[in-house]
Enzyme design. Sequence first.
Site, PDB file in Angstrom:
ATOM      1  N   GLU A  29      54.934  14.794 -75.450  1.00 35.05           N
ATOM      2  CA  GLU A  29      55.786  13.766 -74.860  1.00 35.05           C
ATOM      3  C   GLU A  29      57.228  13.961 -75.307  1.00 35.05           C
ATOM      4  OE1 GLU A  29      54.472   9.579 -74.623  1.00 35.05           O
ATOM      5  OE2 GLU A  29      56.307   9.102 -75.735  1.00 35.05           O
ATOM      6  N   ALA A  63      48.519  -8.968 -77.530  1.00 33.90           N
ATOM      7  CA  ALA A  63      47.174  -9.301 -77.057  1.00 33.90           C
ATOM      8  C   ALA A  63      46.634 -10.532 -77.771  1.00 33.90           C
ATOM      9  CB  ALA A  63      46.236  -8.125 -77.278  1.00 33.90           C
TER      10      ALA A  63
END
Length: 308
Positions: free
Chosen positions: A32, A172
């Site tokens: 990446e 979350a």
Amino acid sequence: MISPPPPATEARRAHAPPLFADLPGDIEVSFEFFPPKTARMAETLWRSVETLAPLGPRFVSVTYGAGGSTRERTHATVARIVAETGIPAAAHLTCVDASRDEIAEVANAYWAAGVRHIVALRGDPPVKDGQFQRFVPHPDGYGDAAALVAGLKALHPFEISVGAYPETHPEAESPEADLAHLKRKVEAGATRAITQFFFDPETFFRFRDRVSAAGIDVDLVPGILPVVNYANVVRMAAQCNTRVPDWMGRLFEGLDDHPEARQLVAATIASEMVRRLYAGGVRHFHFYTLNRAELAYAICHLLGVRAK
């Protein structure tokens, strides 16, 4: 005075083959990069791409800045990789501050440029006063990554990777809710989940077991972050709910003014973790390069990956 013999386990290690000796190189790697902000950074990025390209990565991906702030540079970087290297290139795409029509325009441009792989993420909103703001969907946009995946698949038959959080996404409600969201992304069409970085192989193995137990059929790839700057890693880890073990701080202590020694320590730490993941059956590793190729190249070499 005769010294006592070393413990049996240490004696065995002393006579064992090196940890990385004779590995068959039977792994896949991906890398990446982030889009450059300046001409000089563009040169550094391209040198990194040229260094790692001979290793035959499964794909390379290019990130997308918060709020879509690097949209043009991301597109230009991905398009150049496709045109000049032949390496499969994946473009990051997020939901932040973009309508569905705007996202469709970007996705269509990628398809026209020959890009067939998207890393679909909800994305981080822009930073304000040094802090990430709470995500608020665009009025005409996608509410989360699962909806983005479904929208992209409706446009073109992209290969789609998504993110996963072995230590639970910081926003979350619970680990179970986070896992349920990953399942929604896979059901929407994602075939690969790349994890947030972590520093304990057992963290990945426990997460892999939970993903399997939840019936989520996805290629789960560990994201590997070699530590170039320890202080920066601590800051990033705090933002994404990643635990940094105490021993890591002790290993980097006193190396602020010794960049070469710091790189050697970083390579050792990352290589050992990757080797333990390999022993646990992992065969695909995704490296967050920070546009610096040396550490990722060294780790791949230790794993038996050679220029093709």
